[in-house]
Design a protein around this motif. Structure first.
Motif, PDB file in Angstrom:
ATOM      1  N   UNK A 254      30.400 -29.245  -3.917  1.00 26.96           N
ATOM      2  CA  UNK A 254      29.857 -28.544  -4.779  1.00 26.96           C
ATOM      3  C   UNK A 254      28.450 -28.112  -4.349  1.00 26.96           C
ATOM      4  N   UNK A 255      28.340 -26.700  -4.161  1.00 30.66           N
ATOM      5  CA  UNK A 255      26.577 -26.156  -4.005  1.00 30.66           C
ATOM      6  C   UNK A 255      26.381 -25.246  -4.679  1.00 30.66           C
ATOM      7  N   UNK A 256      25.173 -24.997  -4.838  1.00 29.60           N
ATOM      8  CA  UNK A 256      24.420 -24.133  -5.830  1.00 29.60           C
ATOM      9  C   UNK A 256      23.624 -23.113  -4.935  1.00 29.60           C
ATOM     10  N   UNK A 257      23.782 -21.618  -5.187  1.00 31.16           N
ATOM     11  CA  UNK A 257      22.971 -20.905  -4.682  1.00 31.16           C
ATOM     12  C   UNK A 257      21.566 -20.650  -4.907  1.00 31.16           C
ATOM     13  N   UNK A 258      20.656 -20.367  -3.859  1.00 25.92           N
ATOM     14  CA  UNK A 258      19.284 -20.190  -4.187  1.00 25.92           C
ATOM     15  C   UNK A 258      18.798 -18.989  -4.099  1.00 25.92           C
ATOM     16  N   UNK A 259      17.977 -18.457  -4.915  1.00 31.46           N
ATOM     17  CA  UNK A 259      17.366 -17.249  -4.682  1.00 31.46           C
ATOM     18  C   UNK A 259      16.138 -17.141  -3.522  1.00 31.46           C
ATOM     19  N   UNK A 260      15.853 -18.450  -3.192  1.00 29.72           N
ATOM     20  CA  UNK A 260      14.720 -18.637  -2.415  1.00 29.72           C
ATOM     21  C   UNK A 260      15.454 -19.052  -0.971  1.00 29.72           C
ATOM     22  N   UNK A 261      14.701 -18.651   0.186  1.00 23.57           N
ATOM     23  CA  UNK A 261      15.405 -18.933   1.283  1.00 23.57           C
ATOM     24  C   UNK A 261      14.257 -19.026   2.671  1.00 23.57           C
ATOM     25  N   UNK A 262      14.811 -19.633   3.724  1.00 24.71           N
ATOM     26  CA  UNK A 262      13.759 -19.694   4.668  1.00 24.71           C
ATOM     27  C   UNK A 262      13.608 -18.305   5.498  1.00 24.71           C
ATOM     28  N   UNK A 263      12.301 -18.090   5.800  1.00 29.43           N
ATOM     29  CA  UNK A 263      12.138 -16.868   6.562  1.00 29.43           C
ATOM     30  C   UNK A 263      10.988 -17.034   7.974  1.00 29.43           C
ATOM     31  N   UNK A 264      11.490 -16.127   8.925  1.00 29.70           N
ATOM     32  CA  UNK A 264      10.486 -16.156  10.079  1.00 29.70           C
ATOM     33  C   UNK A 264       9.601 -15.251   9.532  1.00 29.70           C
ATOM     34  N   UNK A 265       8.219 -15.556   9.873  1.00 31.52           N
ATOM     35  CA  UNK A 265       7.187 -14.662   9.279  1.00 31.52           C
ATOM     36  C   UNK A 265       6.082 -14.628  10.441  1.00 31.52           C
ATOM     37  N   UNK A 266       5.496 -13.535  10.586  1.00 27.66           N
ATOM     38  CA  UNK A 266       4.574 -13.400  11.610  1.00 27.66           C
ATOM     39  C   UNK A 266       3.619 -12.099  10.978  1.00 27.66           C
ATOM     40  N   UNK A 267       2.171 -12.096  11.273  1.00 30.02           N
ATOM     41  CA  UNK A 267       1.546 -11.010  10.532  1.00 30.02           C
ATOM     42  C   UNK A 267       1.765  -9.851  11.203  1.00 30.02           C
ATOM     43  N   UNK A 268       1.760  -8.782  10.537  1.00 24.89           N
ATOM     44  CA  UNK A 268       2.138  -7.447  11.024  1.00 24.89           C
ATOM     45  C   UNK A 268       1.110  -6.646  11.500  1.00 24.89           C
ATOM     46  N   UNK A 269       0.047  -7.288  11.445  1.00 27.65           N
ATOM     47  CA  UNK A 269      -1.160  -6.491  11.963  1.00 27.65           C
ATOM     48  C   UNK A 269      -2.111  -7.388  12.782  1.00 27.65           C
ATOM     49  N   UNK A 270      -1.529  -7.767  14.120  1.00 28.40           N
ATOM     50  CA  UNK A 270      -2.162  -8.572  14.947  1.00 28.40           C
ATOM     51  C   UNK A 270      -1.718  -8.293  16.241  1.00 28.40           C
ATOM     52  N   UNK A 271      -2.615  -8.511  17.404  1.00 30.58           N
ATOM     53  CA  UNK A 271      -2.027  -8.383  18.610  1.00 30.58           C
ATOM     54  C   UNK A 271      -0.977  -9.484  18.941  1.00 30.58           C
ATOM     55  N   UNK A 272       0.228  -9.118  19.446  1.00 29.18           N
ATOM     56  CA  UNK A 272       1.242 -10.128  19.558  1.00 29.18           C
ATOM     57  C   UNK A 272       1.289 -10.324  21.072  1.00 29.18           C
ATOM     58  N   UNK A 273       0.903 -11.468  21.689  1.00 29.54           N
ATOM     59  CA  UNK A 273       0.914 -11.968  22.997  1.00 29.54           C
ATOM     60  C   UNK A 273       2.541 -11.936  23.577  1.00 29.54           C
ATOM     61  N   UNK A 274       2.669 -11.701  24.969  1.00 28.53           N
ATOM     62  CA  UNK A 274       4.018 -11.745  25.481  1.00 28.53           C
ATOM     63  C   UNK A 274       4.700 -12.794  25.161  1.00 28.53           C
ATOM     64  N   UNK A 275       3.824 -14.094  25.174  1.00 32.26           N
ATOM     65  CA  UNK A 275       4.775 -15.487  24.891  1.00 32.26           C
ATOM     66  C   UNK A 275       5.034 -15.559  23.332  1.00 32.26           C
ATOM     67  N   UNK A 276       4.200 -15.008  22.638  1.00 29.19           N
ATOM     68  CA  UNK A 276       4.535 -15.177  20.958  1.00 29.19           C
ATOM     69  C   UNK A 276       5.788 -14.188  20.909  1.00 29.19           C
TER      70      UNK A 276
END
Length: 288
Positions: A254-276
């Motif tokens: 028995x499991x219960x759904x959640x309206x919260x979840x895990x997210x991959x997040x990164x700043x939308x306005x930042x220089x992104x290095x090739x490695x990142x």
């Protein structure tokens, strides 16, 4: 330019406004809480308006502070991005990845191992966060956050839907055949989640059982899972966090759904290095 307040004052305001804490801002900028408070007061005197409402143990922004913050934050982001674009990075920096200990140990660990084997030349720095206030765009290239995805100024990718279910040691699970059997046992609670034991018990048709159980509360899921694995009670956890756990079993289907979840997040306005960018793409491609 002569009309602008000193940069240190603006820096103190931006950090305190983002964290809503003079203490946290001081820690971030490497000065005392008193220094942040003084710089903010000087700034308020300069602009002629209060920027914060000071409560006994917390801060809130005034309407003027709320209206000004996005401009100040964007200005610092632009300075950082412009510096990187013109001068580049002076030293090779590792890709900083911030996540809660629970998601690190389960979902993230096997994916980082696979990434490192494929790209050993990319240095990664892993930073732990427990509380929501530990997260933020400063200091991390990529984050794994938990919530409803109501953040601004970031790019987000959900890891998938989340369901919570009880888990415990095999020995304890063998004594549980129905949710009503939880009576007399210890329920392990992890704070900070929208769905908890009351929600699961309601879903299982056993809401009355909670009053017959003992309770032990921790500030993180790592500890509740450790206690559960050692027979210390029954933890409620995300199905996703069970990927690498061989020491825990689910006594009920028995499991219960959640309206919260895990997210991959990164700043939308930042220089992104090739490695990142490489790390981000790898994690996006392994969300299953």
């Amino acid at each position: 330019m002569s009309q602008l307040p000193p940069l240190l004052w603006l820096q103190a305001f931006e950090s305190a406004a983002r964290t809503l804490s003079f203490t946290a801002a001081g820690n971030e900028l490497g000065v005392t809480q008193a220094a942040i408070s003084q710089r903010v007061r000087l700034l308020e005197d300069r602009v002629g308006q209060k920027l914060f409402v000071r409560h006994a143990r917390s801060l809130t922004l005034t309407p003027a502070g709320q209206a000004w913050l996005p401009s100040i934050h964007d200005a610092f982001v632009r300075i950082s991005e412009g510096t990187l674009e013109v001068f580049g990075s002076t030293t090779e920096q590792p890709v900083t990845l911030r996540a809660t200990p629970a998601i690190q140990q389960s979902w993230l660990a096997p994916r980082l191992i696979a990434f490192h084997r494929a790209h050993p030349q990319v240095a990664i720095r892993l930073v732990s966060a427990i509380w929501p206030d530990d997260f933020g765009p400063e200091g991390a290239d990529i984050e794994i956050r938990y919530g409803k995805g109501e953040w601004t100024g970031v790019e987000m990718q959900p890891l998938g839907e989340e369901h919570l279910l009880p888990v415990c040691s095999l020995a304890l699970a063998e004594t549980l055949s129905a949710p009503s059997d939880l009576a007399g046992h210890t329920l392990l609670h992890a704070v900070g989640f929208g769905v908890g034991w009351p929600g699961w018990l309601q879903e299982a048709g056993a809401a009355h059982v909670e009053a017959q159980c003992w309770s032990l509360t921790c500030d993180n899921q790592v500890m509740t899972l450790a206690l559960a694995s050692q027979g210390g009670g029954i933890a409620l956890t995300h199905r996703r966090l069970m990927e690498q756990r061989g020491d825990l079993v689910a006594p009920f289907d028995i499991s219960v759904p959640s309206d919260e979840r895990f997210w991959l997040v990164r700043p939308s306005r930042r220089h992104v290095s090739d490695e990142a960018g490489l790390v981000w793409q790898w994690l996006c491609n392994s969300m299953g």
